[in-house]
Each structure stands twice: as C-alpha cells, then as structure tokens.
Enzyme design. Sequence first.
Site, PDB file in Angstrom:
ATOM      1  CD  GLU A  83      70.081  56.290  -5.106  1.00 60.91           C
ATOM      2  OE1 GLU A  83      69.949  56.823  -4.008  1.00 60.91           O
ATOM      3  OE2 GLU A  83      70.924  55.437  -5.380  1.00 60.91           O
ATOM      4  CG  ASP A  84      68.451  56.395  -9.814  1.00 62.05           C
ATOM      5  OD1 ASP A  84      69.400  55.971  -9.139  1.00 62.05           O
ATOM      6  OD2 ASP A  84      67.325  55.886  -9.827  1.00 62.05           O
TER       7      ASP A  84
END
Length: 754
Positions: A83-84
Amino acid sequence: MQPIKSAVSIENVLAQLPEERYTETDRELIQRAYRVAEEAHREQKRHSGEPYIIHCIAVAEILASLKQSPEVIAAGLLHDTVEDTSLTNEDIKREFGESIASLVEGVTKLTHMPRVSRGDQHAEANSASNDNEAEELDAPALLGRKEDMIAETLRKTFIAMGKDVRVMFIKLADRLHNMRTLNFAPEHKRKRVAQQTLEIFAPVASRLGIAQIKWELEDLSFLYLDPEKFKEISEQIAEKRPEREAQIEEIKEKLVKLLADQNIKSEISGRPKHIYSIYRKMQKKNKSFEKLYDIRAVRLVVDDIPSCYSALGFINTTWQPLHGEIDDYISFPKHNFYQSLHTAVIYEDNRPLEIQIRTPEMHVNAEYGAAAHWQYKEGRVSDKHSDKHYEMFISTLRTMADLEAEARDAAEFVESVRNDVFQDRIYVFTPRGDIIDLPAGSTSIDFAYHVHTTVGHRCRGARINSKLASLEQELKTGDHVEILTTKQLDAGPSRDWLNSSLNLVRTQRARGKIKTWFKKQEDSLNLAQGRASLEGELRKLGLFESVNYEKLARGLSFKTPDDLFLAIGKSDLTTYKVIKYIGEEEEKAKQQETESFQVGQATVSATSTDLIEVVGLKGMLTTMAKCCNPMPGEPIAGFVTRGRGVTIHRSDCPNILQNKENERLLKVVWGKQERTSPVPIIIRAYDRPGLVTDISKKISDENINITKVNVHVNNNMANIHLTIEVKSITQLSKVLTLIEKIDNVVKAQRAKPG
Ligand code: MN
C-alpha cells in the site's frame, strides 16, 4: 508534536510467543518479515511522530496475542508495505511465498478496492495517499451518502472474510492499533474514523466472536464520538470501583469454597463492565447508571461440561434464580459459537448477581471466537475441518458476500446486513442436502427467495420434512425444505406477502425482491393510467391533436414521454401542472410574436393598463372591429371613428389596406397586461332546474365573462354551448374542471373549431 517513545519492539513480540508452539523457523520468518517491513517504511512517520514500523509491530503483537500462525504475524508486519511503500505484491511473493503474499494482498484490497459502488470508473481514486492510518473511506465525495460508504466497506469486508478470514484478523488488528492511537490523527478525522469503527469493525469483531477486540473498539469509538458521556460513565465506574471490587472478592471466595464442597473445581473472575455496553444498556433499558452498575457479574471456569451443569444446579438451588435469566448457550450456541451457561440470582445481600459458567475451551472461544479456530499449535493450524461449527461459520460468511450481489442498492444492502446477518441464524437443508443459512424466524418464502428469485416468485407451497406446511411456518435448524412452485413462468408473488401483519416474509432480501416485482408491474399500470389521464385532459382542452409529447416531456425535464406518463400515473406530477406548462409556453410564444411586432411598429412606447396600447395616444376608447375579429398576438391597426373611439382591425383587414394613407389610421399594439380570448365550450349535463344559473355563477366567480349562451335540451340531456373569455389555457382548464364538479354535469370541454 513530540515523538512518543514506544515500548513496542519485535523482540517483545517474539518473547510473547510460547516456546512450545512457535519453532525457531517460525521466529526466523517473523524476524525476516520485520526486517523487510522496517526497511521499506524507514522514511515514514506516523501522525504521532513515531517511525511507521511501530504500527506494523503493534499489529503483529495483537495477532500474536490472538495466537495466530507465523504466516499471519508476518503478513501483519508487512500489511502496509504494498500500500504505502515501493514494494509490490510480486516482491512479497518472491520473498515470502504465495500464502503470505495473498494475505497482504487481501488487506491491501480491503483498503483500496474501488470506492464507488455503482458503475463508476473512478476506481482507485485517492489511492495516492501514503499514510493510510485510519484513512480508509477518505473519499466521501465520490460515494455521496454515508450509508453508501458503510455499505461499500461492509461489502469489501465480507468478500474478504469469505475468501480468507485471516485477512480480517489482520484488518481488525490494524484498526485496533489505529484506534488506540487515534488521538494523534487530525481532529477532523477522529469522529469519522470512530463512527466507522463502531458501525463496521466492532460488529465484524462481534460476528467473528472476538470479544476482546470488540469491546476495545467499541469503547475507543465511544470515547471519540461522545467524550462527555464517556467521561461521565468512566468516572462513575471509578467512583464505585473500590466498593465493588471488595464485594466481588468476597463473592468469589465464597463461591469457590461452596463449589469445592461439591467437588467442583473452579476458577472465578470478576467480569469487567465495558463503558460502551453500559451506555447501550442505559439507552436500551432506559435505566440509570446506578441501577445497571448495581448488577455484579462473575465468571466461573470449570473443568468440563458436566461440571458446568452441576455448578449451575448448585447455584440455582442455593440462591433464588431470577425469572427468565437462565440461558443454556452450551446446548444452543450463539451464532458466533459463543458457549456458556448464564444465570442470575438474588444473592445474600438481596441484590442481583450474574454468573457465567464455562469450560476452558469455551472460554478461549469466547475471547478469541473465529480466531481460535485458526490458532497455531505446535507448528500447525488447529484442525478446523473436523469442526461442525466452523463449516457453518464459513457458510455464514459466504451468505454475507452473496447478499451484496442481491441488494439493489447500497442502502438496502446495509439494511439487509443489519437485519439478516447480525441476528441469530438457522441452518436448513435443500432437497439436495445443501445447507442454507437464514436469519432465525425465516419462513419457506424467505427460503424460496434465498434459493432463487424465480423460485420465490413462483412459490405456492412448501414441504417441510416431507410434510405439507403452510407458508407462514417458521423454519427451524435442521429442517429439510422443499418449495412447491407453479409451472406458470410469469407467476408473481402475492400482495399478502408484504403485509407485515401476516408476517409471511421475514428477511429484507425476500422483501426487497417482492417489492421489485410489484414495482415493475405497477410501473406498466401507472404508465398506462398516466397516459390516459393526460390524453383525456388534452382532449378536453382541444389540445390533443396539436400536442408534441416528445417536446412536452423534454420541456418538463423527462427523458421520454413514457417517463412523463409514469410520473403522472404515480401522482408525482399532476395533469394540471402539465397543462399549466403548456399554457405558459403558449403565452411565451405569443409574447415573442407581440414583441417582434412592436419592434417593427412602435415609435413611442406608451404604458397602459388597457387591453390595447394605442401608440402615442394613451387611454383611448377602443372597440374590436366586427369585420376581422382580431385575436391577441395578431398584428393590428387602429382606425379613429367618430364618437366610438378607436376601432381595432387586423392589420391585413381589407378595410385597413384600403385606407393605408388615411390620417385616421393609428399604430397600435397589444398591451402586455392580461388579455382574454373568446373560447367556445360545450357542456353536457342531465337537465335540472337552475343548472345554467349554477354554471354561469361558477364561471363568473372565476372572473370570466360569458359572451354567448346557447342551450339545447333533448331527452333530458342538456347541451350547453357557451363562449367564455379566458386569459390562458390554464384558466380554461381550471374552469372546465370546476364546471365538471357541478351536479348533473357529465362533461365540459372546448368546442372543436368549425
Ligand atoms: Mn495499517
């Protein structure tokens, strides 16, 4: 903001894992996941100012406390990497294998599935955010209504759970840590995140039977949603605590001793009351804090099931049990597999005492719920396939995912989830032996719609356990249900099924499908009725031949004439409004004609309240020329007469054309004020004394002049021909309607020209 020191470290997590369960290889896997996550998140900080990895470790720690497998703990450490950070799912797969990669992918998807529920291409919107702590659903603008957002998240959640429930454990751990650190989140986010937690994640934790997480999520949400109430209740608890703890200690000692005398070995603990659950009870039972908190509760853990029942028997004969407070959740587990015996008695001090009795296994189940089924023991996940409850549990999850596909819109989905899922369930069999999971209280009709929509529509009867049964019979777990259907392919449900007093249908899902069927039927009926009533009105006003439905529908903001008819049929729009619109359009058209005429003619513009503005000569007496009968809007000219003022002719009247150079000719225009036109109408009525008087009174009440009256009576039937001076179609429509309301009048309509 000052970075806060956190005691969380990977060493602490590893130290917490029991030696006998987690091997050296298991620990190495967790270490390796930690190193990869730590490196990937190295530059990132939380809102609190801490390094981002602290969040990942905290999530892993919660999963370790749920005794999850090393794969799940590793996935917990890695849950935000795809995700990040720059890591991809491929990287995770290469590094840690298929199983961990798919868990991480599941969590990522749960955060970033398309955020718009209905066919919108803005999928993945706002996914650029690199700080997803409590950021999910940060695109409310795209979703619009709050209900939609809840629905969308629930949908994602259930789909994820249906696929692999361990993804949900990671998600809950993630949310729990985000809630624990919510005070660092920007203020505007806190309430929203707390609301979502209360509406979605706490119920999911409850559904999965993970009591610990459920309580904590609820209390944390409550703290942010209603800080004052939270403070008030927690202060009251604190105030009462010393007294209460002393009491509980005394009760515990006494109970252990009494049970030991009966050869029942027990461990007893006081049961902490949770702030939000106290609040909910205060709301629900409308009781004061004092009253509720007065109830003491203890929990007995005894060796085995026979001991549970012996203890219950002993307690209920020693003290007076409270009526209706004994529950046997051992023989009849709750939907989330919760098992225990519950009782409440009047204790020695004449005040109530609640007691829960359970075995150590039941206790683990009560605390960990579904997570207990996945607990990691000596290098393997527990043997879940031998577990009957587990099968049913998975079937429930499937149902939740299915619900979404069936629901017509998001709000309905939320409704059906609330009503159908978070309630007690029954499990019944199809003739083929498949298990169908339904809310308790469901009937054969619910079952039929659950099997298939057309089975529901065509359902005419049912056999329950091979016997013919009435449709309202409630189904019980274990029933074999066979639906008897009509052969008629286009058969539909009965109106009675929606009658709530008959209570034939209990699920939102069946109800929705029945409503849809009727709505479709009604639509075609409404359309026909709407069309007929508009046509009737247009005929009456002599407009039927000239109306253009396409143009009319567009003008009234409908896509098609059918939509317009449907709106009239459903009474969303009245024919009066349509007529009014037609009238206004006609006025506008006339106005334009008049204006263009004025531009061409006028030299001086005079204002007047008269019917006709005589340019240059204000307030002249005017009469209409009998030779050409000019109608409003038509080009006109004035002829000055001797003693009768100005006579108004059409400008193409032969009398005017012959006198073109005459000095008695004036430029005149129609005034902007209301003007009337003579309209011939016909009224059919059964003759009676005073009929014509009533009609003319009704007309003059509307300030309308009657210029001609002609009555024929034939066989008691009166045909009344009138010419009335009306300002607009709207006024004509209104007066015709009023005339039709007069006793004995059958019909009032505009006369056909000629
Ligand atoms: Mn996270």
